[in-house]
Design an enzyme around this catalytic site. Structure first.
Site, PDB file in Angstrom:
ATOM      1  CG  ASP A 106      -2.306   0.553   0.803  1.00 44.42           C
ATOM      2  OD1 ASP A 106      -2.345   1.766   0.557  1.00 44.42           O
ATOM      3  OD2 ASP A 106      -3.301  -0.191   0.726  1.00 44.42           O
ATOM      4  CG  HIS A 152      -1.193   1.444  -3.394  1.00 44.42           C
ATOM      5  ND1 HIS A 152      -2.461   1.405  -2.877  1.00 44.42           N
ATOM      6  CD2 HIS A 152      -1.008   0.248  -4.021  1.00 44.42           C
ATOM      7  CE1 HIS A 152      -3.023   0.245  -3.181  1.00 44.42           C
ATOM      8  NE2 HIS A 152      -2.162  -0.482  -3.862  1.00 44.42           N
TER       9      HIS A 152
END
Ligand SMILES: *[C@@H]1O[C@H](CO)[C@@H](O)[C@H](O)[C@H]1NC(C)=O
Ligand SMILES: *[C@@H]1O[C@H](CO)[C@@H](O)[C@H](O)[C@H]1NC(C)=O
Ligand SMILES: *[C@@H]1O[C@H](CO)[C@@H](O)[C@H](O)[C@H]1NC(C)=O
Length: 397
Positions: free
Chosen positions: A219, A242
Site C-alpha cells: 500500500d 502504492h
C-alpha cells in the site's frame, strides 16, 4: 606551569565526562518488572510499570530497555506522557508481538501501541514490531476495523530509527499532531496483497523528516494527510506498494490542507504508483508547494499521477465543481519506466491545477516498442524537457 595546564585539562575532561554520565542512559529493564518475553504471556502490565518509572525518572536519559532474543506479547496499550525528563528512550532490541484478532482483548480495535504527549522520545535498538496482521486481513475487505500498529500523538521532538516493522493489521505507523519528527533507517514489510497496510501515515504534523528507509507493504509507503506541512522524505525505497501519496484529501466534503512537501532521492520498484496526489470531488482546501525531485522508477504503473477524482462520495456528487486546489507542484529529474502506457496522468478537476512544473522528466514504458503517453486536463504550468511530452504545459521561456 605546564603541569598546571595538564592538571587543568584533566580536570576539565573529568568534569565533562561526569556531565556525560549525567546524560547517559538510565535503564529500566522490562524483565525486572515481570515481563516474560516468552511470546505467549501478556507482558503489557510489566511494560506499563516500567514505563511509569521511565516517565518519572529525572536522572540521565531514562531508558525503557527491552532485551534482545525475546518476543514480548503486548495487549493494546498506551505509553502516556508527559514525562519528567526532556528526553526519554525506548531501546527496543527484542520483538514486540500483537495479539491475533481472535485473542484481541478489547472492543477497541483501531490501535495497538499508542504514544501520547511524550516530548523528546527516541525509539531505537534494532528490534522488531510484529502486528500479526494476517489474522486481521483474512476475512477483511478494505474497510473493516483493524489496528494501526504504532500511533504517535502529540509527540514533539520524536526520533524513530533502526527498527523493523512487519505485518501490521492496518497502517504500520501513524504520526499524528507531532512537531519535529525524524524517522531514519527503518524497514517496513508486509505482503503485497495485504489490505491498507500503509507504511507511514502523517497527519496534522509539521517538520517531519523521513529518510534512508525501505518500505514494501503493498500500500502507500508514505501518505501525507490533512494539516501537514514541511514534510521531507529522502532516500526511500518503495515497492511493491502504492507509492508516496499526498492524500487522499477532501473525503466526504472535508476541508483539508497540505503544504511544503519535498520528496527526493526516492526509488520506486514495481509499485502501483510513484508520486501521487489524490483528492476527492466535493472536498475543499489545498495541496501546494510540493516538490518531487530525483525520483527513479522501475516498472511503476502510474509513475506521476494527480487524481482529483480519487473517489466520489454521495455528498460530493452534488457539488462537483468544488475540489482541493492543487498548485505549485514541481517534478524535477524524474526518470524510469512505466508499466502503463499513461506514464504521466494529471487528471485535475475544474478547480484546476496551477503552476505545475516539469523539469527533466523522462519516463519510458517497460514494454518494448510501446510509447509512453501523458494525459492532462485542467492543468496550467510549464515544462522543460519531458518525455513523454505533456501537451497542456507550456514551454519555459
Ligand atoms: C484539516 O486541517 C486544518 C488545518 O490544521 C484544520 O483547520 C481542519 O479542521 C482539518 N480538517 C478536518 C476535516 O479535520
Ligand atoms: C516550499 O516548501 C519548502 C519545504 O519543502 C520550504 O522550504 C519553502 O520555504 C516553501 N516555499 C514557500 C514559497 O512557501
Ligand atoms: C480522469 O478522471 C475522469 C473522471 O473521473 C475519468 O473518467 C477518466 O478516466 C480519468 N482519466 C484518466 C486518464 O485517468
Amino acid at each position: 606551569m605546564k603541569l598546571l595546564f595538564v592538571f587543568v585539562s584533566i580536570f576539565s575532561i573529568a568534569n565533562l565526562s561526569s556531565r556525560n554520565v549525567l546524560a547517559s542512559p538510565h535503564y529500566f529493564n522490562v524483565l525486572h518488572y515481570g515481563a516474560t518475553g516468552n511470546d505467549e504471556t501478556d507482558d503489557s502490565q510489566a511494560f506499563l510499570k516500567a514505563w511509569k518509572d521511565v516517565c518519572e525518572a529525572t536522572k540521565g536519559i531514562p531508558t525503557l530497555h527491552v532485551p534482545l532474543g525475546k518476543s514480548y506479547l503486548l495487549n493494546p496499550l498506551t505509553f502516556q506522557g508527559p514525562c519528567k525528563s526532556k528526553q526519554v528512550n525506548i531501546q527496543l532490541r527484542g520483538t514486540l508481538v500483537a495479539p491475533k484478532k481472535g485473542a484481541w482483548p478489547t472492543d477497541k480495535k483501531d490501535k495497538w501501541i499508542e504514544f501520547h504527549d511524550i516530548d523528546g522520545l527516541t525509539i531505537n535498538g534494532g528490534g522488531q514490531i510484529d502486528g500479526q496482521g494476517s489474522s486481521w486481513w483474512e476475512d477483511c475487505e478494505t474497510h473493516c476495523e483493524r489496528p494501526t500498529a504504532l500511533f504517535f500523538h502529540n509527540c514533539n521532538g520524536f526520533l524513530l530509527r533502526d527498527m523493523k516493522h512487519v505485518n501490521s493489521g492496518r497502517n504500520h505507523i501513524s504520526i499524528n499532531a507531532c512537531n519535529n519528527v525524524m524517522v531514519s533507517n527503518i524497514h517496513i514489510i508486509a505482503p503485497e496483497a495485504s489490505p491498507n497496510t500503509d507504511g507511514i501515515d502523517i497527519a496534522r504534523s509539521t517538520n517531519v523528516f523521513i529518510q534512508k528507509s525501505f518500505m514494501a507493504t503493498g500500500d502507500d509507503c508514505v501518505a501525507i494527510n490533512n494539516g501537514s506541512s514541511n514534510i521531507n522524505i529522502v532516500g526511500i525505497t518503495c515497492g511493491p506498494g502504492h507509492g508516496i501519496s499526498i492524500g487522499s484529501l477532501g473525503a466526504d466534503g472535508q476541508y483539508n490542507v497540505v503544504e511544503d512537501v519535498h520528496v527526493r532521492n526516492c526509488f520506486f520498484k514495481g509499485a502501483q504508483n510513484g508520486v501521487r496526489i489524490k483528492t476527492w470531488e466535493g472536498g475543499y482546501g489545498y495541496a501546494r508547494n510540493i516538490t518531487f525531485e530525483k525520483i527513479t522508477l522501475m516498472n511503476t504503473r502510474n509513475p506521476i499521477i494527480i487524481d482529483q477524482y480519487y473517489t466520489t462520495s454521495a455528498s460530493s456528487r452534488k457539488n462537483k465543481v468544488i475540489n482541493i486546489k492543487v498548485s505549485d507542484v514541481t517534478y524535477r529529474e524524474v526518470h524510469g519506466t512505466s508499466a502503463n502506457e499513461n506514464a504521466i496522468t494529471l487528471n485535475c478537476s475544474r478547480a484546476r491545477c496551477t503552476n505545475i512544473l516539469m523539469d527533466n522528466v523522462n519516463i519510458r514504458t517497460s514494454t518494448p516498442g510501446e510509447e509512453a503517453k501523458a494525459f492532462c486536463q485542467n492543468v496550467e504550468g510549464k515544462v522543460d524537457r519531458a518525455v513523454p511530452s505533456v501537451p497542456c504545459l507550456s514551454k519555459f521561456d
